[in-house]
Design an enzyme around this catalytic site. Structure first.
Site, PDB file in Angstrom:
ATOM      1  N   CYS A   2     -14.160  13.335   9.414  1.00 14.43           N
ATOM      2  CA  CYS A   2     -15.019  13.175  10.671  1.00 14.43           C
ATOM      3  C   CYS A   2     -16.093  14.366  10.844  1.00 14.43           C
ATOM      4  O   CYS A   2     -15.961  15.100  10.045  1.00 14.43           O
ATOM      5  CB  CYS A   2     -14.212  13.465  11.522  1.00 14.43           C
ATOM      6  N   ARG A  27     -19.629  12.490   5.470  1.00 16.15           N
ATOM      7  CA  ARG A  27     -18.464  12.533   5.842  1.00 16.15           C
ATOM      8  C   ARG A  27     -17.580  12.043   6.164  1.00 16.15           C
ATOM      9  O   ARG A  27     -16.297  12.307   5.992  1.00 16.15           O
ATOM     10  CB  ARG A  27     -18.343  14.209   6.840  1.00 16.15           C
ATOM     11  N   TRP A  74     -13.944   8.622  10.444  1.00 16.57           N
ATOM     12  CA  TRP A  74     -13.716   8.062   9.302  1.00 16.57           C
ATOM     13  C   TRP A  74     -12.438   8.302   9.928  1.00 16.57           C
ATOM     14  O   TRP A  74     -11.168   8.569   9.796  1.00 16.57           O
ATOM     15  CB  TRP A  74     -13.728   8.733   8.399  1.00 16.57           C
ATOM     16  N   ASN A 100     -11.082  15.996  14.753  1.00 19.97           N
ATOM     17  CA  ASN A 100     -11.430  15.924  13.135  1.00 19.97           C
ATOM     18  C   ASN A 100      -9.717  16.742  12.471  1.00 19.97           C
ATOM     19  O   ASN A 100      -9.103  17.674  12.727  1.00 19.97           O
ATOM     20  CB  ASN A 100     -12.421  16.641  12.335  1.00 19.97           C
ATOM     21  N   GLY A 101      -8.759  15.321  11.988  1.00 21.39           N
ATOM     22  CA  GLY A 101      -7.446  15.547  11.285  1.00 21.39           C
ATOM     23  C   GLY A 101      -6.174  14.853  12.280  1.00 21.39           C
ATOM     24  O   GLY A 101      -6.517  13.215  12.271  1.00 21.39           O
ATOM     25  N   GLU A 481     -12.891  10.497 -15.872  1.00 15.47           N
ATOM     26  CA  GLU A 481     -13.821  11.137 -14.949  1.00 15.47           C
ATOM     27  C   GLU A 481     -15.237   9.841 -15.057  1.00 15.47           C
ATOM     28  O   GLU A 481     -15.830   9.651 -13.870  1.00 15.47           O
ATOM     29  CB  GLU A 481     -14.738  12.391 -15.378  1.00 15.47           C
ATOM     30  N   LYS A 485     -16.219   7.316 -12.004  1.00 14.41           N
ATOM     31  CA  LYS A 485     -17.487   7.456 -10.879  1.00 14.41           C
ATOM     32  C   LYS A 485     -17.944   5.980 -11.167  1.00 14.41           C
ATOM     33  O   LYS A 485     -18.074   5.619 -10.053  1.00 14.41           O
ATOM     34  CB  LYS A 485     -18.500   7.905 -11.649  1.00 14.41           C
ATOM     35  N   GLU A 488     -16.100   3.697  -8.093  1.00 11.36           N
ATOM     36  CA  GLU A 488     -15.534   4.772  -6.874  1.00 11.36           C
ATOM     37  C   GLU A 488     -16.945   3.804  -6.326  1.00 11.36           C
ATOM     38  O   GLU A 488     -17.113   4.338  -4.536  1.00 11.36           O
ATOM     39  CB  GLU A 488     -15.296   5.787  -7.302  1.00 11.36           C
ATOM     40  N   HIS A 504      -0.644   1.890 -26.767  1.00 12.68           N
ATOM     41  CA  HIS A 504       0.498   1.460 -27.192  1.00 12.68           C
ATOM     42  C   HIS A 504       0.150   1.256 -25.573  1.00 12.68           C
ATOM     43  O   HIS A 504       1.074   1.335 -24.614  1.00 12.68           O
ATOM     44  CB  HIS A 504       1.284   3.226 -26.480  1.00 12.68           C
ATOM     45  N   LYS A 603     -16.342  12.173   2.233  1.00 16.10           N
ATOM     46  CA  LYS A 603     -16.661  12.560   1.107  1.00 16.10           C
ATOM     47  C   LYS A 603     -16.292  14.285   0.641  1.00 16.10           C
ATOM     48  O   LYS A 603     -15.340  14.595   0.186  1.00 16.10           O
ATOM     49  CB  LYS A 603     -17.973  13.928   1.833  1.00 16.10           C
TER      50      LYS A 603
HETATM   51  C1  AGP Z   1     -14.480  12.405  -6.985  1.00 18.43           C
HETATM   52  O1  AGP Z   1     -16.432  11.302  -6.913  1.00 18.43           O
HETATM   53  C2  AGP Z   1     -14.504  11.927  -5.444  1.00 18.43           C
HETATM   54  N1  AGP Z   1     -15.979  11.618  -4.426  1.00 18.43           N
HETATM   55  C3  AGP Z   1     -13.541  12.987  -5.404  1.00 18.43           C
HETATM   56  O2  AGP Z   1     -11.804  12.587  -6.722  1.00 18.43           O
HETATM   57  C4  AGP Z   1     -13.249  14.037  -4.912  1.00 18.43           C
HETATM   58  O3  AGP Z   1     -13.399  14.966  -6.107  1.00 18.43           O
HETATM   59  C5  AGP Z   1     -11.598  15.109  -4.441  1.00 18.43           C
HETATM   60  O4  AGP Z   1     -11.781  14.038  -2.989  1.00 18.43           O
HETATM   61  C6  AGP Z   1     -11.845  15.885  -4.139  1.00 18.43           C
HETATM   62  O5  AGP Z   1     -13.108  16.764  -3.998  1.00 18.43           O
HETATM   63  P1  AGP Z   1     -13.118  18.224  -3.565  1.00 18.43           P
HETATM   64  O6  AGP Z   1     -13.429  18.887  -4.403  1.00 18.43           O
HETATM   65  O7  AGP Z   1     -13.772  18.831  -2.580  1.00 18.43           O
HETATM   66  O8  AGP Z   1     -11.809  18.519  -3.777  1.00 18.43           O
END
Ligand code: AGP
Length: 608
Positions: A2, A27, A74, A100-101, A481, A485, A488, A504, A603
Site C-alpha cells: 500500500c 504500489r 492493495w 501498510n502491513g 524469467e 514476464k 504476469e 519428461h 510492485k
Molecule cells: C517480477 O516481474 C515481479 N514483479 C515479482 O516477481 C518481483 O520480482 C518479486 O516480487 C520480488 O520483488 P523484489 O525484487 O522487489 O524483492
C-alpha cells in the site's frame, strides 16, 4: 503493497496528498482515501478503485485542511470497497489511521475491543489499530500509539491523526517502509520517497520499532519505549522525471529501453578491466573473510530469484564456491545449514519484500554474513544487511521487473569477478569477463533498435493461450524469467522449463497451438538445444528461437527467429532477456491490458 502519504504545514493539503498518492499508485491500487483536520475535527473521503475515483469523491464533496494523511490500498483483509479503504477510524471519529502491513493478531484484538463496546464497521485488520489507540488515548496521541502498538503482532507502517491532539502526525513502522520528508515550516510522512519528492529531497528513513512525531516546526523520532533515537538525514539525488513515463506509453517500455544506461550505471566505477577484477566498496567483508567463504546462499523472490539462479551458475563456474539458491519464502521456514563462513546474498529490487527480508534476518540469526543486491536506496533490506551492492538502476515503476533483472545479473557478475580473482581466476579470464561486460550496453542498444521485429512476432501470438519457454544452462533461468514476464502482464499461462526436461512430461502439451520459445544463443550447450527444437517441430509445435548467429542446424526448424549479439555464456541472460521482455510487453499491450499495473499484483510484496 500500500501507499501512505501525510502532510502537516501551512498549505492546503488535499491536492498535495492526492497527488502524492498518484505517485504511489503502482504500489497497490484497489481503493484509496484521505483524512484531513478541517478546523472542526477530522473529515475523511474514501473511494473504491483508482485514485481518480477518490478525486471524484472529493470534487463532489470537497474537504480542506492543512494536516492530513492519505492511503492507496492493495487488499489483504477484506475485499476492495469504500468501507475497507483506509483511513480507518475509532468509534467517535476522532482518530484516523492509515496502515501498510498485516496485524496478525487482529482477530483476538477485535474480539477484546468489541467486548468493551467498540463498534467495527470494516472487515480490515487495520481498523483494530484505530480502536486500540482510542482505548489508550488520554490526551496525548503518541502515548496512545505506543500503548496500542505494544499489543500488536505483525507488520505495520502507520500514520495517525487525532482530533483531540490535532497539531501533529504520529507515524511508526515495523516491517513496512516509512520515511519522513523534511520541509520549511512543514513536514511529510510517506511509504516511498516518490510521494513527496516534488516537495523535499531531505528525508529520514524510519527503522523497525521506531515512532515519529511530526509537527509544522519539526519532528522527533523515538523507539517504542519513547527513548529518543538520533537519525541521519538522507538527500535524494534522483528526479521526478525519472519516475515519469518520458514519452513512452508505459513505464515498463521506458524501463526496458533504459537498460543500456542502467547496466552502465550498475558497472560504473566497479570494473577494473585491465586487471580483470571488480571494486565493490560496500561489501563490508575483509579479503580474508571473502577468501574463507565456504558456501554462498542466494535468496530472493520472483524475478530476483531468477537472477539468483544465474548468479549460482556464475559463482560456481568462475569463483569455485559452493552456491545454492533458495526461494526466500521457503528459506525462512527451513532449517538450513549456515555457518560463519556462509555468505547469504539477498536480492531484492524494492528492498522491502517481506519474505526476502525475513529470510535475510533468519540467515543473520544463524551467523551468516548478509549481502544485499538492492535497487531501492535506503530500503529496509539495504539498511539491515551487513553489506551491499546497490543496482543504481533508478526507480522501477512497472510492476513487471525488467531493468532491475539485468542490473541484478550485472551485480552478480561483478561479485563473481571479485570472488573469482581472489581464488583461481586468472587476470586473463577476469579481463575477458570484464571486457564482455563493457560491451553489453551497446549490444543491448542494438537489440532495442530492432524492437519492431519483436513486435511483429508478438502480433502473431497475441491470441495464444499457453506458452512454453525452454533453455539450458545459463538460459534456463532466462526461460523462467521470460515465462514470468508474459504471464504476469498478459495473463497468458506460460511455463519455463529446462530444455531437456521437456521430454519428461511437458512434451505432451506440444501441438500447433502451443508456441515454444527457445533461448538458443550459440553457447556450450547449443548443440543439445537443437535436438530439443527438432522434438518440438516433430510434434507440430511452433518455434520462436532467440539465436546469436546463423545456425544451419536450425534451418527449416524455427518459425520465428530473433538474433542477439554474441557474448560469453554467463552474460547471455542479459541479452536474451531483452527480446523476451519486449515480447511480453507487446503481447500484453496488444491485448489492451494494464501493462504497468497488472491485475492482482503489486510492485512490492510487503506481506507474507
Ligand atoms: C517480477 O516481474 C515481479 N514483479 C515479482 O516477481 C518481483 O520480482 C518479486 O516480487 C520480488 O520483488 P523484489 O525484487 O522487489 O524483492
Amino acid at each position: 503493497m500500500c501507499g501512505i502519504v501525510g502532510y502537516i504545514g501551512e498549505k492546503q493539503a488535499t491536492t498535495l496528498l492526492v497527488d502524492g498518492l498518484k505517485r504511489l499508485e503502482y504500489r497497490g491500487y484497489d481503493s484509496a482515501g484521505v483524512s484531513l483536520m478541517n478546523g472542526n475535527g477530522l473529515e475523511t473521503r474514501k473511494a473504491k478503485g483508482k485514485i481518480a475515483m477518490l478525486e471524484q469523491a472529493i470534487a463532489s464533496d470537497p474537504i480542506k485542511g492543512k494536516i492530513g494523511i492519505a492511503h492507496t490500498r492493495w487488499a489483504t483483509h477484506g475485499p476492495p470497497n469504500e468501507c475497507n479503504a483506509h483511513p480507518h477510524h475509532d468509534c467517535k471519529g476522532k482518530i484516523s489511521v492509515v496502515h501498510n502491513g498485516i496485524i496478525e493478531n487482529y482477530g483476538p484484538l477485535r474480539a477484546m475491543l468489541q467486548k468493551t463496546g467498540h463498534v467495527f464497521v470494516s472487515e480490515t485488520d487495520t481498523e483494530v489499530l484505530a480502536h486500540l489507540i482510542e482505548a489508550a488515548f488520554d490526551g496525548n496521541l503518541e502515548d496512545a500509539v505506543v500503548d496500542a502498538l505494544a499489543l500488536v503482532e505483525g507488520t505495520y507502517g502507520i500514520a495517525v491523526l487525532s482530533a483531540d491532539d490535532p497539531d501533529k502526525i504520529v507515524a511508526a513502522r515495523k516491517g513496512s517502509p516509512l520515511l519522513i520528508g523534511i520541509g520549511e515550516g512543514e513536514n511529510y510522512v510517506a511509504s516511498d520517497v516518490a510521494a513527496i519528492l516534488a516537495h523535499t529531497r531531505e528525508v529520514v528513513y524510519l527503522d523497525d520499532g521506531e515512532m515519529a512525531v511530526l509537527t509544522r516546526d519539526g519532528y522527533s523520532v523515538c523507539d517504542l519505549y519513547q527513548q529518543t533515537v538520533k537519525k541521519g538525514v538522507s538527500r535524494i539525488d534522483w528526479d521526478l522525471d525519472q519516475i515519469e513515463k518520458g514519452g513512452f506509453d508505459h513505464f515498463m517500455l521506458k524501463e526496458i529501453m533504459e537498460q543500456p544506461q542502467t547496466i552502465t550505471n550498475t558497472m560504473r566505477g566497479r570494473l577494473v578491466t585491465e586487471e580483470g577484477f571488480s571494486k565493490l566498496g560496500g561489501l563490508n567483508l575483509s579479503m580474508e573473510e571473502l577468501q574463507n567463504l565456504d558456501q554462498i546462499i542466494i535468496t530472493a523472490c520472483g524475478t530476483s530469484w531468477h537472477s539468483a539462479l544465474i548468479g549460482e551458475l556464475m559463482i560456481e563456474e568462475h569463483a569455485r564456491i559452493r552456491c545454492e539458491v533458495e526461494y526466500a519464502s521457503e528459506f525462512r521456514y527451513r532449517n538450513p545449514i549456515v555457518t560463519d563462513k556462509t555468505l547469504c546474498v539477498v536480492i531484492s529490487q524494492s528492498g522491502e519484500t517481506a519474505d526476502t527480508l525475513a529470510a535475510m534476518r533468519e540467515a543473520k540469526r544463524r551467523g551468516a554474513r548478509t549481502l544485499g543486491l538492492v535497487n531501492q536506496v535506503g530500503s529496509t533490506i539495504a539498511r539491515e544487511d551487513d553489506g551491499g551492492i546497490y543496482l543504481h538502476a533508478g526507480p522501477e515503476i512497472g510492476v513487471a521487473s525488467t531493468k532491475a533483472f539485468t542490473s541484478q545479473v550485472i551485480a552478480l557478475a561483478l561479485l563473481t569477478l571479485k570472488l573469482g580473482r581472489l581464488r583461481n581466476m586468472s587476470v586473463v579470464q577476469g579481463r575477458d569477463i570484464a571486457q564482455a561486460m563493457e560491451a553489453l550496453p551497446a549490444q543491448i542498444q542494438s537489440i532495442l533498435d530492432r524492437a519492431s521485429e519483436v513486435e511483429t512476432i508478438a502480433e502473431a501470438f497475441s491470441d495464444a493461450t499457453n506458452f512454453l519457454y525452454l533453455g539450458r544452462g545459463y538460459n534456463f533461468p532466462v526461460a523462467l524469467e521470460g515465462a514470468l514476464k508474459l504471464k504476469e502482464i498478459s495473463y497468458i499461462h506460460a511455463e519455463g522449463y529446462p530444455a531437456a526436461e521437456m521430454k519428461h512430461g511437458p512434451i505432451a502439451l506440444i501441438d500447433a497451438d502451443m508456441p515454444v520459445v527457445f533461448i538458443a544463443p550459440h553457447d556450450s550447450v547449443f548443440e543439445k538445444v537443437v535436438s530439443n527444437v527438432q522434438e518440438v517441430k516433430a510434434r507440430g509445435g511452433r518455434v520462436i528461437a532467440i539465436t546469436s548467429r546463423e545456425e544451419p542446424s536450425l534451418a527449416g526448424k524455427i518459425d520465428y527467429e530473433f538474433r542477439i549479439p554474441e557474448t560469453i555464456d554467463m552474460l547471455n541472460p542479459v541479452l536474451a532477456a531483452i527480446p523476451l521482455q519486449l515480447l511480453a510487453y507487446y503481447i500484453a499491450a496488444k491485448r489492451g491490458l494494464n501493462v504497468d499495473q497488472p491485475r492482482n499484483l503489486a510492485k512490492s510484496v510487503t506481506v507474507e
